[in-house]
Design an enzyme around this catalytic site. Structure first.
Site, PDB file in Angstrom:
ATOM      1  N   SER A  16       0.832  -1.208   0.000  1.00  0.00           N
ATOM      2  CA  SER A  16       0.000   0.000   0.000  1.00  0.00           C
ATOM      3  C   SER A  16       0.860   1.248   0.000  1.00  0.00           C
ATOM      4  CB  SER A  16      -0.868  -0.019   1.260  1.00  0.00           C
ATOM      5  OG  SER A  16      -1.469   1.230   1.471  1.00  0.00           O
ATOM      6  N   TYR A  37      -1.558  -1.162  10.849  1.00  0.00           N
ATOM      7  CA  TYR A  37      -1.826  -1.724   9.517  1.00  0.00           C
ATOM      8  C   TYR A  37      -0.644  -1.456   8.585  1.00  0.00           C
ATOM      9  CZ  TYR A  37      -3.488  -1.761   4.686  1.00  0.00           C
ATOM     10  OH  TYR A  37      -3.588  -1.961   3.331  1.00  0.00           O
ATOM     11  N   LYS A  55       2.377  -4.001   6.641  1.00  0.00           N
ATOM     12  CA  LYS A  55       2.803  -4.000   5.224  1.00  0.00           C
ATOM     13  C   LYS A  55       4.322  -3.840   5.134  1.00  0.00           C
ATOM     14  CE  LYS A  55      -1.254  -4.470   3.293  1.00  0.00           C
ATOM     15  NZ  LYS A  55      -1.615  -5.784   2.733  1.00  0.00           N
TER      16      LYS A  55
HETATM   17  P1  NAD Z   1     -10.872  -7.027   1.143  1.00  0.00           P
HETATM   18  O1  NAD Z   1     -11.057  -7.016   2.611  1.00  0.00           O
HETATM   19  O2  NAD Z   1     -12.030  -6.729   0.277  1.00  0.00           O
HETATM   20  O3  NAD Z   1     -10.252  -8.428   0.674  1.00  0.00           O
HETATM   21  C1  NAD Z   1      -9.399  -9.176   1.484  1.00  0.00           C
HETATM   22  C2  NAD Z   1      -9.852 -10.619   1.413  1.00  0.00           C
HETATM   23  O4  NAD Z   1      -8.951 -11.407   2.214  1.00  0.00           O
HETATM   24  C3  NAD Z   1     -11.252 -10.845   1.957  1.00  0.00           C
HETATM   25  O5  NAD Z   1     -11.988 -11.626   1.040  1.00  0.00           O
HETATM   26  C4  NAD Z   1     -11.022 -11.587   3.263  1.00  0.00           C
HETATM   27  O6  NAD Z   1     -12.115 -12.455   3.568  1.00  0.00           O
HETATM   28  C5  NAD Z   1      -9.729 -12.317   2.988  1.00  0.00           C
HETATM   29  N1  NAD Z   1      -8.919 -12.650   4.166  1.00  0.00           N
HETATM   30  C6  NAD Z   1      -8.499 -11.794   5.132  1.00  0.00           C
HETATM   31  N2  NAD Z   1      -7.771 -12.465   6.043  1.00  0.00           N
HETATM   32  C7  NAD Z   1      -7.707 -13.767   5.623  1.00  0.00           C
HETATM   33  C8  NAD Z   1      -7.095 -14.931   6.136  1.00  0.00           C
HETATM   34  N3  NAD Z   1      -6.424 -14.919   7.286  1.00  0.00           N
HETATM   35  N4  NAD Z   1      -7.231 -16.079   5.444  1.00  0.00           N
HETATM   36  C9  NAD Z   1      -7.935 -16.112   4.287  1.00  0.00           C
HETATM   37  N5  NAD Z   1      -8.544 -15.040   3.762  1.00  0.00           N
HETATM   38  C10 NAD Z   1      -8.442 -13.871   4.428  1.00  0.00           C
HETATM   39  O7  NAD Z   1      -9.662  -6.011   0.834  1.00  0.00           O
HETATM   40  P2  NAD Z   1      -9.170  -5.426  -0.555  1.00  0.00           P
HETATM   41  O8  NAD Z   1      -9.554  -3.992  -0.604  1.00  0.00           O
HETATM   42  O9  NAD Z   1      -9.555  -6.311  -1.663  1.00  0.00           O
HETATM   43  O10 NAD Z   1      -7.593  -5.477  -0.311  1.00  0.00           O
HETATM   44  C11 NAD Z   1      -6.797  -6.565  -0.737  1.00  0.00           C
HETATM   45  C12 NAD Z   1      -5.370  -6.332  -0.284  1.00  0.00           C
HETATM   46  O11 NAD Z   1      -4.909  -5.091  -0.793  1.00  0.00           O
HETATM   47  C13 NAD Z   1      -5.204  -6.251   1.237  1.00  0.00           C
HETATM   48  O12 NAD Z   1      -3.999  -6.894   1.593  1.00  0.00           O
HETATM   49  C14 NAD Z   1      -5.109  -4.764   1.505  1.00  0.00           C
HETATM   50  O13 NAD Z   1      -4.352  -4.485   2.668  1.00  0.00           O
HETATM   51  C15 NAD Z   1      -4.397  -4.284   0.258  1.00  0.00           C
HETATM   52  N6  NAD Z   1      -4.671  -2.873  -0.052  1.00  0.00           N
HETATM   53  C16 NAD Z   1      -5.960  -2.450  -0.204  1.00  0.00           C
HETATM   54  C17 NAD Z   1      -6.222  -1.116  -0.470  1.00  0.00           C
HETATM   55  C18 NAD Z   1      -7.634  -0.602  -0.626  1.00  0.00           C
HETATM   56  O14 NAD Z   1      -7.842   0.596  -0.578  1.00  0.00           O
HETATM   57  N7  NAD Z   1      -8.637  -1.444  -0.836  1.00  0.00           N
HETATM   58  C19 NAD Z   1      -5.161  -0.203  -0.596  1.00  0.00           C
HETATM   59  C20 NAD Z   1      -3.862  -0.665  -0.452  1.00  0.00           C
HETATM   60  C21 NAD Z   1      -3.622  -2.015  -0.182  1.00  0.00           C
HETATM   61  C1  UD1 Z   2      -6.846   5.349   3.538  1.00  0.00           C
HETATM   62  C2  UD1 Z   2      -6.001   4.694   4.599  1.00  0.00           C
HETATM   63  C3  UD1 Z   2      -4.707   4.184   3.974  1.00  0.00           C
HETATM   64  C4  UD1 Z   2      -5.001   3.276   2.780  1.00  0.00           C
HETATM   65  C5  UD1 Z   2      -5.843   4.068   1.786  1.00  0.00           C
HETATM   66  C6  UD1 Z   2      -6.209   3.283   0.556  1.00  0.00           C
HETATM   67  C7  UD1 Z   2      -6.604   5.896   6.656  1.00  0.00           C
HETATM   68  C8  UD1 Z   2      -6.163   6.865   7.699  1.00  0.00           C
HETATM   69  N1  UD1 Z   2      -5.741   5.648   5.653  1.00  0.00           N
HETATM   70  O1  UD1 Z   2      -6.154   6.467   3.122  1.00  0.00           O
HETATM   71  O2  UD1 Z   2      -3.965   3.469   4.918  1.00  0.00           O
HETATM   72  O3  UD1 Z   2      -3.794   2.860   2.167  1.00  0.00           O
HETATM   73  O4  UD1 Z   2      -7.048   4.473   2.448  1.00  0.00           O
HETATM   74  O5  UD1 Z   2      -7.194   2.384   0.836  1.00  0.00           O
HETATM   75  O6  UD1 Z   2      -7.678   5.322   6.735  1.00  0.00           O
HETATM   76  N2  UD1 Z   2     -12.345  11.666   3.439  1.00  0.00           N
HETATM   77  C9  UD1 Z   2     -13.359  12.528   3.812  1.00  0.00           C
HETATM   78  N3  UD1 Z   2     -14.482  11.997   4.367  1.00  0.00           N
HETATM   79  C10 UD1 Z   2     -14.654  10.646   4.569  1.00  0.00           C
HETATM   80  C11 UD1 Z   2     -13.598   9.778   4.168  1.00  0.00           C
HETATM   81  C12 UD1 Z   2     -12.464  10.326   3.620  1.00  0.00           C
HETATM   82  O7  UD1 Z   2     -13.241  13.739   3.648  1.00  0.00           O
HETATM   83  O8  UD1 Z   2     -15.697  10.244   5.103  1.00  0.00           O
HETATM   84  C13 UD1 Z   2     -11.142  12.235   2.800  1.00  0.00           C
HETATM   85  C14 UD1 Z   2      -9.844  11.942   3.537  1.00  0.00           C
HETATM   86  O9  UD1 Z   2      -9.582  12.933   4.496  1.00  0.00           O
HETATM   87  C15 UD1 Z   2      -8.848  11.942   2.375  1.00  0.00           C
HETATM   88  C16 UD1 Z   2      -9.658  11.408   1.186  1.00  0.00           C
HETATM   89  O10 UD1 Z   2     -11.019  11.619   1.531  1.00  0.00           O
HETATM   90  O11 UD1 Z   2      -8.424  13.248   2.087  1.00  0.00           O
HETATM   91  C17 UD1 Z   2      -9.433   9.931   0.918  1.00  0.00           C
HETATM   92  O12 UD1 Z   2      -9.672   9.204   2.109  1.00  0.00           O
HETATM   93  P1  UD1 Z   2      -9.656   7.590   2.140  1.00  0.00           P
HETATM   94  O13 UD1 Z   2     -10.529   7.066   1.075  1.00  0.00           O
HETATM   95  O14 UD1 Z   2      -9.943   7.165   3.538  1.00  0.00           O
HETATM   96  O15 UD1 Z   2      -8.165   7.221   1.725  1.00  0.00           O
HETATM   97  P2  UD1 Z   2      -6.756   7.673   2.377  1.00  0.00           P
HETATM   98  O16 UD1 Z   2      -6.932   8.726   3.369  1.00  0.00           O
HETATM   99  O17 UD1 Z   2      -5.846   7.965   1.241  1.00  0.00           O
END
Ligand code: NAD
Ligand code: UD1
Length: 349
Positions: free
Chosen positions: A131, A155, A159
């Site tokens: 991330s 979190y 990572k």
């Molecule tokens: P998500 O929660 O939708 O998907 C994660 C999946 O992993 C889920 O289906 C959950 O059931 C499964 N899971 C969690 N722990 C498990 C375990 N111990 N064993 C088996 N399955 C398990 O999340 P996502 O948004 O799809 O994110 C996927 C990955 O990307 C994560 O590692 C997350 O940290 C990373 N990531 C997500 C974002 C974002 O904004 N969505 C941003 C940066 C990184």
């Molecule tokens: C969040 C996570 C970050 C993760 C990223 C991508 C936190 C503190 N950080 O970051 O670890 O990697 O998502 O999934 O949660 N905002 C509002 N109102 C809301 C929600 C968000 O104004 O109700 C604003 C936030 O202040 C920010 C922007 O929207 O400026 C994006 O927020 P968000 O979607 O939570 O993503 P990140 O802050 O980038």
């Protein structure tokens, strides 16, 4: 990796990013296997992936900390490559239950690596979901992969720890082929509207919150701060369409086919949008208004964050191509489908 059609295991493949990647990989002709314990998703998503791709998917329900089950899965299906999405991802929650985050994310990853190491056919290709949070408060923009790392919450630290473990492993054994992908802000949904991001409870992230306000499930959005050093005072982020992100995994797998070692890439668009720009774009896509108030800054938030995409573009030959309109329209379509299929109570924001 031995063949062009790969057997690919997606840990966490039933989740938001995993499900879209499953579609992209299937479209590219690969065979997909999903390993998930459904702690943040459901089997319903598997049916949706199958409906989109018209291909059966083999699913193993299990926890990634079950090393024996993972090894058995790798061997039974002769898995060539693993994409490791499984993990817990809520920043706020990670500060409340840090041990759960370390156990699930760090211990879970070690378990997966041990299973890969023990598997008789020795699969060594791994793509890991990292991330942009690992960069902390940016020292310069756009953020490139050489930017110093600094996590500000448990979190993010999981990572960073995992990235270090992967780097040590790659140094210890030259046969590993590891891509560490640092995602910026994934948003949007598949064009079918069948799969998308549907968080449990009150959304933490901006886009699902905006979508739920637009459809009337939530009353109004709180904009966390309008006094940042940005053009309109609200936070700026690099929002990337989840399908572009999904295709980034395919590009990373192709790259690993000819590159051993560990390789780290940003996956973003290189362009930032403010909260107010996101609200306006969503209103245009949905035809709805998104009422909001200005609230205090959210603790831990940063002003601006967007990626340098040069490395991914050059090495992976991958660039995000879908625009903000496509992100908002697909997200709106998915939100409408969710509301139609799951009757839910109105919450107060
Ligand atoms: P998500 O929660 O939708 O998907 C994660 C999946 O992993 C889920 O289906 C959950 O059931 C499964 N899971 C969690 N722990 C498990 C375990 N111990 N064993 C088996 N399955 C398990 O999340 P996502 O948004 O799809 O994110 C996927 C990955 O990307 C994560 O590692 C997350 O940290 C990373 N990531 C997500 C974002 C974002 O904004 N969505 C941003 C940066 C990184
Ligand atoms: C969040 C996570 C970050 C993760 C990223 C991508 C936190 C503190 N950080 O970051 O670890 O990697 O998502 O999934 O949660 N905002 C509002 N109102 C809301 C929600 C968000 O104004 O109700 C604003 C936030 O202040 C920010 C922007 O929207 O400026 C994006 O927020 P968000 O979607 O939570 O993503 P990140 O802050 O980038």
């Amino acid at each position: 990796m031995k063949s062009t059609v790969l057997n690919i295991l997606l840990t966490g493949g039933s989740g938001y990013i995993g499900s879209h990647t499953a579609v992209a990989l299937t479209d590219a002709g690969h065979r997909i296997f999903i390993f998930d314990n459904y702690c943040n998703s459901s089997a319903e998503t598997i049916h949706k992936i199958q409906a989109i791709t018209a291909q059966p998917i083999t699913v193993v329900r299990g926890d990634i900390r079950d090393t024996a089950l993972l090894q058995q899965t790798l061997e039974t299906h002769q898995i060539d490559a693993v994409i490791h999405f499984a993990g817990l991802k809520a920043v706020g929650e990670s500060a409340v239950i840090p041990l759960d985050y370390y156990a699930n994310n760090v211990q879970g990853t070690i378990s997966l690596l041990q299973a890969m190491q023990a598997a008789s056919h020795a699969p060594r290709a791994l793509v890991f979901s990292s991330s942009a949070t690992v960069y902390g408060d940016p020292q310069y923009l756009p953020i490139d992969e050489a930017h110093p790392t600094h996590a500000t919450n448990p979190y993010g630290r999981t990572k960073l720890h995992i990235e270090e473990i992967l780097a040590d492993l790659a140094r210890s054994d030259a046969s590993w082929q590891i891509a560490c992908l640092r995602y910026f802000n994934p948003v949007g949904a598949h064009a079918s509207g069948l799969i998308g991001e549907n968080p449990n409870g009150l959304p933490n992230n901006l886009m699902p919150f905006v979508a739920q306000v637009a459809i009337g499930k939530l009353k109004q959005l709180k904009v966390f701060g309008d006094d940042y050093d940005t053009p309109d005072g609200t936070g700026v982020r690099d929002y990337i369409h989840v399908l572009d992100l999904a295709e980034g995994h395919l590009a990373a797998l192709n790259y690993l086919g000819s590159h051993a070692g560990m390789h780290t890439f940003n996956l973003g668009t290189g362009r930032g949008y403010s909260v107010l720009e996101m609200i306006r774009a969503f209103e245009a896509a949905s035809g709805r208004t998104v009422p909001f108030t200005i609230a205090p800054r959210r603790p831990g938030d940063i002003a601006s964050c967007y990626a340098s995409t040069a490395l991914a573009s050059k090495a992976l030959k991958w660039n995000a191509s879908r625009d903000l309109k496509a992100m908002c329209e697909s997200s709106w379509k998915f939100q409408q489908n969710v509301m139609q299929s799951v009757p839910s109570t109105t919450e107060q924001a």
